[in-house]
Write a protein that holds these residues in place. Structure first.
Motif, mmCIF file in Angstrom:
data_model
loop_
_atom_site.group_PDB
_atom_site.id
_atom_site.type_symbol
_atom_site.label_atom_id
_atom_site.label_comp_id
_atom_site.label_asym_id
_atom_site.label_seq_id
_atom_site.Cartn_x
_atom_site.Cartn_y
_atom_site.Cartn_z
ATOM 1 N N LEU A 162 0.837 -1.200 0.000
ATOM 2 C CA LEU A 162 0.000 0.000 0.000
ATOM 3 C C LEU A 162 0.871 1.250 0.000
ATOM 4 O O LEU A 162 0.655 2.177 -0.785
ATOM 5 N N MET A 165 2.421 1.938 -3.288
ATOM 6 C CA MET A 165 1.493 2.467 -4.283
ATOM 7 C C MET A 165 1.063 3.882 -3.967
ATOM 8 O O MET A 165 0.980 4.726 -4.846
ATOM 9 N N LEU A 166 0.807 4.154 -2.666
ATOM 10 C CA LEU A 166 0.339 5.496 -2.304
ATOM 11 C C LEU A 166 1.399 6.553 -2.602
ATOM 12 O O LEU A 166 1.070 7.679 -2.957
ATOM 13 N N GLN A 262 3.122 8.145 13.327
ATOM 14 C CA GLN A 262 3.931 8.281 12.124
ATOM 15 C C GLN A 262 5.429 8.376 12.408
ATOM 16 O O GLN A 262 6.218 8.562 11.492
ATOM 17 N N LEU B 87 -3.688 3.371 -6.947
ATOM 18 C CA LEU B 87 -4.635 2.600 -6.138
ATOM 19 C C LEU B 87 -5.713 3.548 -5.633
ATOM 20 O O LEU B 87 -5.602 4.114 -4.536
ATOM 21 N N SER B 88 -6.741 3.761 -6.425
ATOM 22 C CA SER B 88 -7.731 4.799 -6.144
ATOM 23 C C SER B 88 -9.054 4.453 -6.793
ATOM 24 O O SER B 88 -9.130 3.616 -7.691
ATOM 25 N N THR B 104 -7.837 8.279 -3.206
ATOM 26 C CA THR B 104 -6.975 7.138 -2.899
ATOM 27 C C THR B 104 -7.690 6.128 -1.997
ATOM 28 O O THR B 104 -8.567 6.489 -1.221
ATOM 29 N N VAL B 105 -7.292 4.872 -2.130
ATOM 30 C CA VAL B 105 -7.784 3.804 -1.267
ATOM 31 C C VAL B 105 -6.736 3.603 -0.184
ATOM 32 O O VAL B 105 -5.582 3.311 -0.480
ATOM 33 N N THR B 106 -7.120 3.830 1.076
ATOM 34 C CA THR B 106 -6.120 3.692 2.143
ATOM 35 C C THR B 106 -6.621 2.755 3.223
ATOM 36 O O THR B 106 -6.360 2.943 4.398
ATOM 37 N N ASP B 107 -7.352 1.724 2.820
ATOM 38 C CA ASP B 107 -7.888 0.780 3.800
ATOM 39 C C ASP B 107 -6.771 0.158 4.619
ATOM 40 O O ASP B 107 -5.721 -0.205 4.096
ATOM 41 N N VAL B 109 -4.951 1.600 6.805
ATOM 42 C CA VAL B 109 -3.965 2.557 7.292
ATOM 43 C C VAL B 109 -4.705 3.674 8.000
ATOM 44 O O VAL B 109 -5.334 4.519 7.371
ATOM 45 N N LEU B 112 -3.592 7.715 7.824
ATOM 46 C CA LEU B 112 -3.563 8.422 6.564
ATOM 47 C C LEU B 112 -4.998 8.601 6.086
ATOM 48 O O LEU B 112 -5.723 7.634 5.899
ATOM 49 N N TRP B 115 -6.993 10.999 0.063
ATOM 50 C CA TRP B 115 -7.005 12.335 -0.519
ATOM 51 C C TRP B 115 -7.473 12.290 -1.972
ATOM 52 O O TRP B 115 -7.478 11.247 -2.598
#
Lengths: 449, 449
Positions: A162, A165-166, A262, B87-88, B104-107, B109, B112, B115
């Motif tokens: 993740l 990719m982010l 973080q 990844l969005s 964005t996909v931030t599953d 996490v 974060l 955005w």
């Protein structure tokens, strides 16, 4: 409470085993199911081949290649009418009444409340393991990932992919990109070092090819308060430090004071921002072990004698990371290692089998039986890989002793071969070999599933 | 909002592809990255080889064997400076300004927040797929598991193994045991039938051996409102019904009215208690497709013309399950099948490549270009396995047409060989073959990880 009462004199005696780690599984494997019924209670239905777990985090090996279902280790639990596996946690041990109280694990099923039941035992083997220890450092439990179970490795792999990719998506600042791609490992024992080595392999080979956009931004930092691989020979340690540094792992000597979402803060005030934080600083007693009202060994483990018995109560044994020799035995507490646990499981299975043959299998029936030779631990040596086809093999009997110690490619080959033969089932042995082959040929798998 | 503006005249034109299913991935694979930069936007970084997904639920195949990372399908997205995978999710398409808005996909996490960003396109390919359709039946979304993504298959496997283990634990009533071990499949299309077949294989071989205590209590019921496998030849359907019944699958003709946490209720009032409920009754448009303000095809899909264009706007194409021919084309909406989607992706890649070569790659530059032959779909036939080394192969061009239709072991062999050659990468082709081999030799893996 529902459950099973004591066995009758004409029934097979019942051994209840708590836990499915190295100790419990070796015992399950070797116990004579013609003499005993076995009931295994554990929150997971498989054993994890822990020395190879670090390799699964980056896809060198698949998760299932390092997990052995208990039914494959001891088929009786799914075939014999009196032998069972219960996916449950033991909540209380009632030594006076020879029974344990358990609660089912029903994670992921919202339509079913967990329920309690009790199981009477003739012999009880506590092999419930230890817990990752965080030395009370705030935030470690919440923000760091441990590396002890398959689901930890899955979480690490998902988070790593993740973050990779982010960090590519428009709208990420350069500072944030550096943070996301900073993998921090706390603890320089074999697990921490092997995971750092695997990570750097993954970066050097797979990230460079498959995440070329961010390949120069990803970094690995290994934080250790003392020396890395402190149980190994000095020469090997120097070699490990050289290899890790060469592979781009940044070694930091420091004590973690605080863990924030973080960043971590060291005791000298340094901030280390991270995107992935893996914690591997040793183990301590679990709440279940703490709750037991019996004499403890140093470090809070369940106190045992030379025959691995809990001497204050009848028919109870403890093996593996949850147990330690009582001070009265004059022996030191053994390290929390797979080889200690496995050797104890093997010894205890033999002892119980002999006891059963001599007619001492049932509860309170073994008082007159001679226990034979006590358990003696002989250290066979240690191994650790440091990535890039390099490993350390230390065959000394103890830290001060003499013996062979090797580092380099040959060691790496020994490391792989040794573990391949130790993997329990032929199925997984086959899959580990196939995984290594495909990683070599095709690289690691990067689908985030 | 941050993001990327339009490409300049001296830069490569940018194709933005929404989705990583059969249509999007085939397009990504075939697009000429010397002509175009490609940007792929999808909430998953891999393509699922859907025809084999049912096999992963019971461990015949491993999850990773049916997942292809996008970087392996189109390496440019991780190597070329202007090509990316994000990844969005696409949240909005602004056809007037030639741009899409994404989140964005931030599953997984928690540190974060997702955005938003925007990407300008020269050509937009909407291949975002459809959603499992529940016909508005209450409770279906909450309690049933679909079978469209790898995580669905993982959930089914975890739940099935959990139910098998829980039904062994003391304190479960016989009624509850029967419920826990009742697997109900709603929908008798190829997916529902194949899953039922795999389940019965799993029960006949693996459950009998590894869960001998409960082997007589586990059952499979397949509920279908009309006929099972309605698109297949009558003879094949009769064969499938016979085979499924022989394998112990209970076929129920009925309409589901209500789905409750532990039972479904049919329109005739029958209650069917279940431990596992799998839903596979076809697909409908996703909220994203519904939100698009453009003329739709019957069934709410994005309306396209014979060249797969969205004719009301410039430079926008739609392929796969999210699209359908506009009524004005006089053509019927094509079924939501992998082979339709793949063929459309292939056709469109060719069209875009030709357009790019003719200098029409940039936004609004293709107005004068001849689009060539329109897309024509030729049905290659259908296949489905029904378990126990048996399958159906129907090579008729349409439901009323003539042509070869086969059932039995030979079909099963054709089924396996055909899919093995269709699996995209050599790595996964190798793993699928190895998985089949080890399932044959060692049985299926039952660790619940």
């Amino acid at each position: 409470m529902l459950g099973w009462g004591p066995t009758k004199g004409d029934e097979k005696p019942r051994v209840v085993v708590l836990g499915t780690g190295w100790a419990g599984c070796r015992l399950l494997k070797d116990i004579d199911t013609k003499i005993y019924d076995v009931v295994c209670v554990s929150p997971r239905n498989h054993m994890v081949f822990t020395p190879l777990l670090a390799s699964t985090c980056v896809g060198t090996l698949e998760f299932r290649s390092v997990a052995e279902p208990i039914g494959r280790i001891q088929p009786a639990i799914s075939r014999e009418p009196g032998s069972f596996f219960f996916l449950s946690n033991c909540t209380r041990a009632d030594f006076q009444n020879h029974e344990v109280h358990c609660q089912t694990v029903t994670d992921g099923v919202d339509t079913l409340d967990p329920w309690n039941f009790r199981i009477a035992y003739d012999k009880l083997v506590i092999a419930a393991g230890a817990e990752a220890s965080t030395f009370g450092i705030q935030g470690a439990k919440e923000h760091a990932i441990f590396l002890r179970e398959v689901h930890h490795a899955q979480e690490i792999r998902r988070k790593l992919l993740l973050n990779l990719m982010l960090s590519d998506v428009p709208g990420v600042t350069d500072e944030e990109k550096h943070r996301l791609l900073h993998c921090v490992v706390v603890g320089g024992g074999p697990t921490g070092v092997e995971f750092s080595g695997e990570l750097s392999d993954f970066i050097m080979r797979d990230v460079r090819q498959r995440y070329a956009h961010v390949k120069d931004k990803i970094r690995v930092t290994l934080v250790e308060a003392n020396e890395i691989l402190s149980s190994f020979d000095d020469r090997l340690r120097t070699y490990a430090i050289k290899q890790l540094t060469k592979s781009g792992v940044h070694l930091v000597r420091g004590i973690v004071k605080d863990v924030q979402p973080q960043k971590i803060i060291l005791s000298d005030g340094t901030d280390i921002p991270y995107g992935l934080l893996v914690w591997s600083t040793g183990v301590g007693p679990s709440p279940f072990v703490n709750s037991l009202d019996i004499p403890k060994a140093p470090g809070g483990r369940i106190g045992i004698d030379e025959w691995l018995r809990v001497p204050s109560v009848q028919d109870v044994f403890a093996i593996g990371d949850c147990s330690g020799f009582l001070e009265s035995t004059g022996k030191p507490v053994l390290p929390a290692l797979a080889q200690v646990a496995e050797r104890q499981g093997k010894y205890l299975a033999k002892l119980l089998n002999r006891m059963g043959k001599a007619g001492g299998g049932h509860a309170d029936a073994a008082k007159e039986i001679d226990f034979g030779t006590p358990f003696v631990y002989k250290h066979m040596g240690s191994m650790a890989t440091v990535g890039r086809y390099k490993a350390l093999v230390d065959l000394r009997k103890n830290k001060e002793g003499k013996g062979l110690s090797l580092a380099g490619f040959v060691s790496w080959f020994i490391w792989r071969s040794a573990y391949l033969t130790r993997v329990i089932s032929w199925r997984n042995r086959f899959y580990v070999a196939i995984n290594w082959l495909t990683t070599l040929v095709f690289g690691r798998d990067i689908s985030r599933i």
